[in-house]
Design a protein around this motif. Structure first.
Motif, mmCIF file in Angstrom:
data_model
loop_
_atom_site.group_PDB
_atom_site.id
_atom_site.type_symbol
_atom_site.label_atom_id
_atom_site.label_comp_id
_atom_site.label_asym_id
_atom_site.label_seq_id
_atom_site.Cartn_x
_atom_site.Cartn_y
_atom_site.Cartn_z
ATOM 1 N N VAL A 125 -0.917 -6.907 18.572
ATOM 2 C CA VAL A 125 0.150 -6.029 18.083
ATOM 3 C C VAL A 125 0.359 -6.159 16.584
ATOM 4 O O VAL A 125 0.100 -7.193 15.977
ATOM 5 C CB VAL A 125 1.513 -6.274 18.785
ATOM 6 N N SER A 126 0.857 -5.069 16.014
ATOM 7 C CA SER A 126 1.271 -5.035 14.608
ATOM 8 C C SER A 126 2.763 -5.314 14.521
ATOM 9 O O SER A 126 3.453 -5.357 15.539
ATOM 10 C CB SER A 126 1.048 -3.650 14.003
ATOM 11 N N ALA A 127 3.248 -5.426 13.306
ATOM 12 C CA ALA A 127 4.684 -5.580 13.072
ATOM 13 C C ALA A 127 5.394 -4.281 13.461
ATOM 14 O O ALA A 127 4.827 -3.199 13.365
ATOM 15 C CB ALA A 127 4.923 -5.905 11.614
ATOM 16 N N GLN A 128 6.640 -4.405 13.894
ATOM 17 C CA GLN A 128 7.390 -3.237 14.362
ATOM 18 C C GLN A 128 7.643 -2.237 13.233
ATOM 19 O O GLN A 128 8.093 -2.618 12.150
ATOM 20 C CB GLN A 128 8.751 -3.682 14.877
ATOM 21 N N GLY A 129 7.401 -0.969 13.516
ATOM 22 C CA GLY A 129 7.764 0.118 12.588
ATOM 23 C C GLY A 129 7.367 -0.179 11.152
ATOM 24 O O GLY A 129 6.215 -0.457 10.856
ATOM 25 N N ASP A 130 8.336 -0.097 10.253
ATOM 26 C CA ASP A 130 8.060 -0.292 8.826
ATOM 27 C C ASP A 130 8.312 -1.721 8.355
ATOM 28 O O ASP A 130 8.517 -1.975 7.164
ATOM 29 C CB ASP A 130 8.951 0.644 7.987
ATOM 30 N N THR A 131 8.293 -2.666 9.305
ATOM 31 C CA THR A 131 8.621 -4.056 8.962
ATOM 32 C C THR A 131 7.837 -4.584 7.760
ATOM 33 O O THR A 131 8.413 -5.213 6.866
ATOM 34 C CB THR A 131 8.355 -4.965 10.177
ATOM 35 N N THR A 132 6.531 -4.331 7.745
ATOM 36 C CA THR A 132 5.708 -4.889 6.663
ATOM 37 C C THR A 132 6.150 -4.324 5.306
ATOM 38 O O THR A 132 6.287 -5.069 4.328
ATOM 39 C CB THR A 132 4.211 -4.612 6.925
ATOM 40 N N ASP A 133 6.418 -3.015 5.263
ATOM 41 C CA ASP A 133 6.917 -2.416 4.014
ATOM 42 C C ASP A 133 8.255 -3.036 3.617
ATOM 43 O O ASP A 133 8.499 -3.305 2.444
ATOM 44 C CB ASP A 133 7.115 -0.901 4.185
HETATM 45 MG MG MG Z 1 2.119 -1.690 10.260
#
Ligand code: MG
Ligand code: ASP
Length: 399
Positions: free
Chosen positions: A40-48
């Motif tokens: 899985v990736s980070a939720q929604g825009d979490t990384t931004d």
């Molecule tokens: Mg992402």
């Protein structure tokens, strides 16, 4: 029983409802008798959001600390998804990138996977657990956390699938597959049942943002067949593989646009041997990825050299050309875009380029530069015309 790797992007695990939606897909796959590893990736825009938080503190954060920060996004997702799976009666264990055995080189924020140590994943699978792995992250020789670059979770999924010799690697996203053009912009864009790795690589690098480029490179290298499909609409997606079925009449697989184009012109370059090497050797040393190159015919012992690169690389390229190579007539123009058509079928057919140029001509769109490869034709045009150009080319080639 098969071993299936399923990857879910940030939008697929955005909130509670979406997390349970993903948990149901995973549980169904597991209940059907398969071993399942989920990435899985980070939720929604979490990384931004995390990047913005760092910017509140400093404009020059250390890359090591950035990775420490960014890796937290995926760690939230794995824990929540494992909880949701356990909640619906499917036993799951979450693992960070380092627990899952992702060994990387030292390049913080853009690390490359050097090795996969799969013992932990394998032993969890042997206990009949679903394994939920944090994408985008690993650990280097110094035992420091690293991340794989934006969009890196796709690469994590492919790496696991390759290391475990998985039977299938499914990339779940918020679109239903790979389309002949951006379906939000081009009416009549069609979903492709299959596409080759090479075509996908061209489309990915041309800005058809379905799959991360490196993940496709890795999938090609280890021959991991990918399936791109929607986590919201259960229906067959697009298969990405070495050889796609030859679909009658499907010479072209897609039309893409890329607006991240800088056109750099060097005027009055001496017309003598070694000049191209001087220019492009130096740009290579600065790790600048040059795309299209044009050179005018010489006059009075001088010629012009024009090339494109990404807008992010342009300032570095400009500085190198002016300061290190001492060219004084260098200019950069960011008002262009690149539109391209991609298809392995064009290798054996004539007239494909002409149809593309005809579509542009009929719409009065001027072409500034052209480049071709065996499976791609690209034109540099004015940025303002890019969407209109994509639609025009798509209409004429697909309708
Ligand atoms: Mg992402
Ligand atoms: N969360 C990371 C990013 O947004 C990795 C990924 O989504 O694949 O770039």
């Amino acid at each position: 029983m098969a071993l299936i790797v399923q990857k879910f992007g940030g939008s697929s695990v955005r909130d509670r409802e979406r997390i349970f939606n993903v948990a149901r897909i995973v549980a169904n796959t597991h209940n059907a008798g398969n071993d399942v590893v989920v990435v899985v990736s980070a939720q929604g825009d979490t990384t931004d959001d995390l990047i913005a938080k760092a910017a509140e503190i400093t404009h020059n954060p250390s890359a090591r600390e950035m990775d420490m920060l960014l890796a937290t996004g995926e760690q939230i997702s794995i824990a929540l998804l494992a909880m949701a799976l356990n909640e619906i009666g499917c036993h799951a264990t979450s693992l960070t990138g380092w627990q899952a055995g992702f060994r990387t080189n030292r390049a913080y924020t853009k690390a490359r996977i050097t090795r996969m140590e799969t013992e932990r994943i394998t032993s969890e699978l042997a206990r009949n657990r679903v394994v939920v792995v944090a994408g985008f992250q690993g650990i280097n020789k110094l035992d420091d956390i690293t991340t794989l670059g934006r969009g890196g979770s796709d690469t994590s999924a492919v790496a696991i699938a390759a290391a475990l010799h998985a039977d299938r690697c499914q990339i779940y996203t918020d679109v239903e597959g790979v389309y002949t053009a951006d379906p939000r912009k081009v009416r009549n864009a069609r979903k492709l049942p299959e596409i080759t790795f090479d075509e996908m690589l061209e489309l990915a690098s041309l800005g058809a943002q379905v799959l991360n480029n490196r993940s496709v490179e890795l999938a090609k290298k280890y021959n991991v067949e990918l399936e791109v499909l929607s986590s919201l609409n259960p229906m067959p997606g697009t298969l990405v593989k070495e050889v796609a079925k030859d679909m009658e009449g499907m010479l072209i697989k897609g039309v893409a646009k890329d607006t991240d184009v800088a056109v750099i012109t060097i005027m009055n370059v001496p017309d003598e041997p070694g000049m191209s090497f001087k220019i492009f050797g130096m740009l290579a040393q600065k790790n600048i990825n040059v795309d299209i190159i044009l050179q005018s015919t010489g006059r009075d012992g001088k010629k012009d050299v024009i090339f494109t690169c990404s807008q992010g690389d342009a300032p570095v390229a400009m500085r190198a050309l002016k300061e290190s190579a001492k060219f004084n007539q260098v200019s950069c123009d960011n008002s262009y875009a690149k539109v391209s058509i991609v298809g392995a079928g064009m290798q054996s057919h004539s007239g494909v380029a002409a149809s593309m140029f005809e579509a542009l001509a009929n719409n009065n769109i001027n072409i500034h530069m052209i480049s071709t490869s065996e499976i791609k034709i690209s034109c540099i045009i004015d940025r303002e015309e890019a969407d209109r150009a994509v639609s025009a080319i798509h209409d004429s080639l697909f309708d």
